[in-house]
Design a protein around this motif. Sequence first.
Motif, PDB file in Angstrom:
ATOM      1  N   PHE A  68       0.850  -1.184   0.000  1.00  9.36           N
ATOM      2  CA  PHE A  68       0.000   0.000   0.000  1.00  9.36           C
ATOM      3  C   PHE A  68       0.891   1.241   0.000  1.00  9.36           C
ATOM      4  CE2 PHE A  68      -2.690  -3.334   1.600  1.00  9.36           C
ATOM      5  CZ  PHE A  68      -3.828  -3.137   0.857  1.00  9.36           C
ATOM      6  N   HIS A  69       0.611   2.140  -0.927  1.00 11.82           N
ATOM      7  CA  HIS A  69       1.491   3.296  -1.091  1.00 11.82           C
ATOM      8  C   HIS A  69       0.762   4.386  -1.854  1.00 11.82           C
ATOM      9  CE1 HIS A  69       1.819   0.955  -4.766  1.00 11.82           C
ATOM     10  NE2 HIS A  69       2.141   2.079  -5.387  1.00 11.82           N
ATOM     11  N   ASN A  70       1.346   5.543  -1.884  1.00  5.88           N
ATOM     12  CA  ASN A  70       0.937   6.582  -2.833  1.00  5.88           C
ATOM     13  C   ASN A  70       2.218   7.205  -3.381  1.00  5.88           C
ATOM     14  OD1 ASN A  70       0.967   7.830  -0.029  1.00  5.88           O
ATOM     15  ND2 ASN A  70       0.984   9.657  -1.312  1.00  5.88           N
ATOM     16  N   ASN A  71       2.132   7.706  -4.569  1.00  2.00           N
ATOM     17  CA  ASN A  71       3.291   8.333  -5.183  1.00  2.00           C
ATOM     18  C   ASN A  71       3.183   9.831  -4.943  1.00  2.00           C
ATOM     19  OD1 ASN A  71       3.920   5.788  -6.153  1.00  2.00           O
ATOM     20  ND2 ASN A  71       2.731   6.096  -8.005  1.00  2.00           N
ATOM     21  N   ASP A  72       4.090  10.360  -4.160  1.00  2.00           N
ATOM     22  CA  ASP A  72       4.001  11.776  -3.805  1.00  2.00           C
ATOM     23  C   ASP A  72       4.411  12.699  -4.943  1.00  2.00           C
ATOM     24  OD1 ASP A  72       3.078  11.205  -1.266  1.00  2.00           O
ATOM     25  OD2 ASP A  72       5.088  11.103  -0.417  1.00  2.00           O
ATOM     26  N   ASP A 112       2.725  10.555 -11.286  1.00  2.00           N
ATOM     27  CA  ASP A 112       1.558   9.795 -11.702  1.00  2.00           C
ATOM     28  C   ASP A 112       2.058   8.399 -12.085  1.00  2.00           C
ATOM     29  OD1 ASP A 112       0.013  12.019 -11.341  1.00  2.00           O
ATOM     30  OD2 ASP A 112      -0.410  12.353 -13.465  1.00  2.00           O
ATOM     31  N   GLU A 113       1.197   7.404 -11.914  1.00  2.00           N
ATOM     32  CA  GLU A 113       1.609   6.017 -12.167  1.00  2.00           C
ATOM     33  C   GLU A 113       0.634   5.370 -13.145  1.00  2.00           C
ATOM     34  OE1 GLU A 113       2.399   3.313  -8.655  1.00  2.00           O
ATOM     35  OE2 GLU A 113       0.650   2.335  -9.525  1.00  2.00           O
ATOM     36  N   VAL A 114       1.172   4.881 -14.237  1.00  4.94           N
ATOM     37  CA  VAL A 114       0.369   4.191 -15.249  1.00  4.94           C
ATOM     38  C   VAL A 114       0.863   2.757 -15.343  1.00  4.94           C
ATOM     39  CG1 VAL A 114      -0.198   4.062 -17.702  1.00  4.94           C
ATOM     40  CG2 VAL A 114      -0.017   6.283 -16.587  1.00  4.94           C
ATOM     41  N   LEU A 138      -4.514   4.189 -14.107  1.00  2.00           N
ATOM     42  CA  LEU A 138      -3.822   5.453 -13.819  1.00  2.00           C
ATOM     43  C   LEU A 138      -4.063   5.779 -12.351  1.00  2.00           C
ATOM     44  CD1 LEU A 138      -2.467   8.195 -14.300  1.00  2.00           C
ATOM     45  CD2 LEU A 138      -4.671   9.036 -15.162  1.00  2.00           C
ATOM     46  N   HIS A 139      -2.981   5.875 -11.602  1.00  2.30           N
ATOM     47  CA  HIS A 139      -3.039   6.285 -10.205  1.00  2.30           C
ATOM     48  C   HIS A 139      -2.366   7.650 -10.123  1.00  2.30           C
ATOM     49  CE1 HIS A 139      -2.993   1.700  -9.342  1.00  2.30           C
ATOM     50  NE2 HIS A 139      -4.223   2.146  -9.542  1.00  2.30           N
ATOM     51  N   PRO A 140      -3.173   8.706 -10.037  1.00  5.95           N
ATOM     52  CA  PRO A 140      -2.580  10.045 -10.005  1.00  5.95           C
ATOM     53  C   PRO A 140      -1.721  10.261  -8.759  1.00  5.95           C
ATOM     54  CG  PRO A 140      -4.953  10.138 -10.394  1.00  5.95           C
ATOM     55  CD  PRO A 140      -4.625   8.738  -9.996  1.00  5.95           C
ATOM     56  N   PRO A 145      -3.670   7.127  -2.693  1.00  2.00           N
ATOM     57  CA  PRO A 145      -3.256   5.898  -1.997  1.00  2.00           C
ATOM     58  C   PRO A 145      -3.871   4.672  -2.670  1.00  2.00           C
ATOM     59  CG  PRO A 145      -4.156   7.509  -0.453  1.00  2.00           C
ATOM     60  CD  PRO A 145      -4.489   7.985  -1.842  1.00  2.00           C
ATOM     61  N   HIS A 146      -3.061   3.641  -2.859  1.00  2.00           N
ATOM     62  CA  HIS A 146      -3.570   2.418  -3.486  1.00  2.00           C
ATOM     63  C   HIS A 146      -2.695   1.237  -3.111  1.00  2.00           C
ATOM     64  CE1 HIS A 146      -0.673   4.187  -6.291  1.00  2.00           C
ATOM     65  NE2 HIS A 146      -0.395   2.944  -6.641  1.00  2.00           N
ATOM     66  N   GLY A 147      -3.190   0.057  -3.432  1.00  2.00           N
ATOM     67  CA  GLY A 147      -2.494  -1.188  -3.134  1.00  2.00           C
ATOM     68  C   GLY A 147      -3.351  -2.323  -3.637  1.00  2.00           C
TER      69      GLY A 147
HETATM   70 FE   LIG Z   1       1.418   2.150  -7.300  1.00  2.00          FE
END
Ligand SMILES: [Fe+2]
Length: 117
Positions: A21-25, A28-30, A51-53, A57-59
């Motif tokens: 579980f993380h977020n990219n500070d 953006d993550e594709v 796409l995780h802007p 937060p996601h996992g």
């Molecule tokens: Fe990610």
Amino acid sequence: VCTFVPRPIESDPEALKVPFFHNNDDYDEVIFYHRGQFFSRDNIHPGMITLHPCGFPHGPHPKAFAAGAKAARKETDEVAVMIDTRDALDVAPAAESVEFKGYVGSWNPEGFRQAAE
Ligand SMILES: [Fe+2]
């Protein structure tokens, strides 16, 4: 750029494990899902893109995480390519027309059900 390919799941107690579980500070993550069973995702199929802007937060999805733990698999079977972008992304109208609107709520167990209705 990161490529996910079939690999043994970490079993050594001292192994450096994937931070689920993380977020990219800052990025953006594709992720493009090419082939296989995506161990951390429920309802994601080959040919899909997520796409995780930045800051989202996601996992692993709850059902996928529970299924993976129950199966006690020894290796992954997935091929996917992830790109973290230095600059923020814009979603093109063509992509918006095929967006899975329920994805943003997919970490909520009710999320996919709502999207299917
Ligand atoms: Fe990610």
